[in-house]
Design a protein around this motif. Structure first.
Motif, mmCIF file in Angstrom:
data_model
loop_
_atom_site.group_PDB
_atom_site.id
_atom_site.type_symbol
_atom_site.label_atom_id
_atom_site.label_comp_id
_atom_site.label_asym_id
_atom_site.label_seq_id
_atom_site.Cartn_x
_atom_site.Cartn_y
_atom_site.Cartn_z
ATOM 1 N N THR A 92 26.062 103.170 -6.164
ATOM 2 C CA THR A 92 24.978 102.867 -7.105
ATOM 3 C C THR A 92 24.957 103.758 -8.335
ATOM 4 O O THR A 92 24.208 103.484 -9.278
ATOM 5 N N GLY A 93 25.750 104.801 -8.360
ATOM 6 C CA GLY A 93 25.721 105.676 -9.516
ATOM 7 C C GLY A 93 26.844 106.691 -9.488
ATOM 8 O O GLY A 93 27.590 106.803 -8.508
ATOM 9 N N ALA A 94 26.961 107.425 -10.599
ATOM 10 C CA ALA A 94 28.032 108.410 -10.752
ATOM 11 C C ALA A 94 27.467 109.695 -11.335
ATOM 12 O O ALA A 94 26.419 109.704 -11.998
ATOM 13 N N ALA A 128 30.856 107.998 -22.633
ATOM 14 C CA ALA A 128 31.240 106.586 -22.737
ATOM 15 C C ALA A 128 32.439 106.284 -21.852
ATOM 16 O O ALA A 128 32.488 105.254 -21.161
ATOM 17 N N ALA A 129 33.415 107.180 -21.853
ATOM 18 C CA ALA A 129 34.602 106.959 -21.043
ATOM 19 C C ALA A 129 34.285 107.040 -19.551
ATOM 20 O O ALA A 129 34.815 106.262 -18.748
ATOM 21 N N ALA A 130 33.414 107.964 -19.177
ATOM 22 C CA ALA A 130 33.058 108.116 -17.768
ATOM 23 C C ALA A 130 32.320 106.886 -17.256
ATOM 24 O O ALA A 130 32.565 106.418 -16.131
ATOM 25 N N GLU A 131 31.408 106.369 -18.048
ATOM 26 C CA GLU A 131 30.665 105.178 -17.630
ATOM 27 C C GLU A 131 31.588 103.992 -17.433
ATOM 28 O O GLU A 131 31.442 103.207 -16.496
ATOM 29 N N GLN A 132 32.574 103.869 -18.322
ATOM 30 C CA GLN A 132 33.518 102.761 -18.190
ATOM 31 C C GLN A 132 34.388 102.930 -16.951
ATOM 32 O O GLN A 132 34.636 101.975 -16.206
ATOM 33 N N ARG A 133 34.846 104.151 -16.719
ATOM 34 C CA ARG A 133 35.727 104.394 -15.571
ATOM 35 C C ARG A 133 34.999 104.237 -14.249
ATOM 36 O O ARG A 133 35.532 103.647 -13.300
ATOM 37 N N ALA A 134 33.786 104.752 -14.154
ATOM 38 C CA ALA A 134 33.075 104.753 -12.876
ATOM 39 C C ALA A 134 32.687 103.349 -12.433
ATOM 40 O O ALA A 134 32.664 103.049 -11.235
ATOM 41 N N GLY A 135 32.319 102.484 -13.378
ATOM 42 C CA GLY A 135 31.917 101.124 -13.034
ATOM 43 C C GLY A 135 30.512 101.022 -12.471
ATOM 44 O O GLY A 135 30.088 99.945 -12.053
ATOM 45 N N VAL A 136 29.798 102.130 -12.433
ATOM 46 C CA VAL A 136 28.394 102.180 -12.003
ATOM 47 C C VAL A 136 27.651 103.066 -12.999
ATOM 48 O O VAL A 136 28.268 103.852 -13.727
ATOM 49 N N PRO A 137 26.339 102.976 -13.074
ATOM 50 C CA PRO A 137 25.605 103.790 -14.049
ATOM 51 C C PRO A 137 25.793 105.286 -13.821
ATOM 52 O O PRO A 137 25.878 105.758 -12.684
ATOM 53 N N LEU A 138 25.854 106.013 -14.912
ATOM 54 C CA LEU A 138 25.905 107.465 -14.836
ATOM 55 C C LEU A 138 24.492 107.976 -14.572
ATOM 56 O O LEU A 138 23.568 107.721 -15.357
ATOM 57 N N LEU A 139 24.321 108.705 -13.465
ATOM 58 C CA LEU A 139 22.990 109.173 -13.062
ATOM 59 C C LEU A 139 22.688 110.584 -13.535
ATOM 60 O O LEU A 139 21.558 111.050 -13.386
ATOM 61 N N LEU A 189 24.361 109.253 -4.617
ATOM 62 C CA LEU A 189 25.051 108.313 -5.492
ATOM 63 C C LEU A 189 25.191 106.934 -4.856
ATOM 64 O O LEU A 189 25.852 106.066 -5.417
ATOM 65 N N GLY A 190 24.581 106.726 -3.694
ATOM 66 C CA GLY A 190 24.710 105.458 -2.991
ATOM 67 C C GLY A 190 25.913 105.456 -2.075
ATOM 68 O O GLY A 190 27.043 105.277 -2.534
ATOM 69 N N GLY A 191 25.667 105.669 -0.781
ATOM 70 C CA GLY A 191 26.774 105.733 0.174
ATOM 71 C C GLY A 191 27.596 106.996 0.060
ATOM 72 O O GLY A 191 28.580 107.181 0.785
ATOM 73 N N ARG A 192 27.222 107.870 -0.827
ATOM 74 C CA ARG A 192 27.929 109.150 -1.017
ATOM 75 C C ARG A 192 26.938 110.130 -1.616
ATOM 76 O O ARG A 192 26.195 109.792 -2.544
ATOM 77 N N HIS A 193 26.905 111.327 -1.085
ATOM 78 C CA HIS A 193 26.059 112.341 -1.699
ATOM 79 C C HIS A 193 26.916 113.504 -2.165
ATOM 80 O O HIS A 193 28.011 113.745 -1.663
ATOM 81 N N VAL A 194 26.392 114.176 -3.153
ATOM 82 C CA VAL A 194 27.059 115.325 -3.756
ATOM 83 C C VAL A 194 26.144 116.535 -3.597
ATOM 84 O O VAL A 194 24.931 116.439 -3.837
ATOM 85 N N GLU A 195 26.718 117.644 -3.196
ATOM 86 C CA GLU A 195 25.959 118.885 -3.038
ATOM 87 C C GLU A 195 26.321 119.835 -4.174
ATOM 88 O O GLU A 195 27.497 120.079 -4.442
#
Length: 278
Positions: A34-36, A53-64, A131-137
């Motif tokens: 759901t997000g990056a 801009a490049a990160a949003e395009q690469r991730a394919g999900v909204p940058l959170l 991030l949706g199905g994945r969390h970052v610490e």
């Protein structure tokens, strides 16, 4: 400071890095369903905008949001491009923007210091990002390379972004704002999480495994320990390079010796004459 969105390199599923100039800094991108989250933001607000801009395009999900690992220009000065999103960094980063070097660096990089921003979600110790199905610490294991180093951990992928607590392309940058004595303890926080499958992404250079990380921890500790030993033997700063046994090249050690001597002096440890026994 050119950035090409084609420069993103996939490290593991949903995890990428790109290398930005002028300092060849690694920036990370981690995506869930759901997000990056972006890790470090480049060297200027303009570069940060291109990176976004490049990160949003690469991730394919909204940058959170974005996280900055520490308060050095190549990691931090692009943060203004993300100010409408949650931005995460150690609480010390706001104070770091008032450092004397900031206007000088901004002028060299071609923008006004007033264009810079501190993280709008400062943290002291730790934070969890879903991030949706994945969390970052995001964790502060203590001072080391700077007062406010953060480590970004992706547990399900066994990837850790270390910022400049670890380096691969050169010896670690032991600059005037490092905390040489505490640095190994901060690295112990990272090393306690690694196994044979862990991928460590340093602030500069190629990703590596735990062997290099353990080696670098020992080398940084040895620098501090050797300086402490020399001071105990009464060796003055000007004689320390020749007198010591060092893990790094002469240029690296010559640069860090005044810093190490000053930090030990603040603890009351200064060279004192030793009496020769007859």
């Amino acid at each position: 400071m050119q950035f090409s969105e084609g420069r993103f390199e996939q490290l593991r599923d949903g995890i990428w890095r790109a290398v930005l100039q002028p300092a060849a800094v690694n920036v990370g991108l981690v995506a869930g369903s759901t997000g990056a989250l972006l890790i470090d933001t480049g060297s200027s607000p303009a570069q940060g905008a291109r990176l976004r801009a490049a990160a949003e395009q690469r991730a394919g999900v909204p940058l959170l949001g974005a996280v900055v690992t520490h308060a050095h220009f190549d990691h931090y000065y692009g943060l203004a491009a993300f100010d409408d999103l949650p931005t995460h960094g150690h609480e010390s980063l706001a104070t770091a923007l008032r450092a004397d070097r900031v206007p000088v660096e901004a002028a060299e990089l071609g923008f006004a210091p007033d264009d810079l921003r501190a993280p709008n979600r400062p943290l002291t110790l730790a934070r969890l990002i879903d991030l949706g199905g994945r969390h970052v610490e995001i964790v502060h294991f203590g001072p080391g390379h700077t007062a406010g180093d953060l480590v970004v951990i992706v547990p399900d992928a066994q990837v850790i972004f270390t910022g400049d607590l670890l380096e691969q392309s050169a010896p670690p940058a032991m600059g005037p704002d490092c905390h040489l004595k505490q640095w190994p303890a901060a690295l112990d926080g990272i090393l306690g999480l690694v196994n044979e499958h862990t991928l460590l992404v340093p602030g500069h250079g190629e990703p590596f495994d735990r062997v290099l990380a353990f080696t670098q921890r020992a080398e940084i500790s040895a620098v501090y320990g050797q300086v402490e030993f020399l001071i105990g033997q009464g060796v003055k700063l000007e004689d320390a390079l020749a007198a010591g046994q060092w893990q790094y090249d002469d240029a690296t050690i010559a640069a860090v010796l005044p810093i190490a001597y000053a930090q030990l002096a603040s603890e009351g440890k200064v060279p004192r004459p030793t009496l020769r026994l007859l």
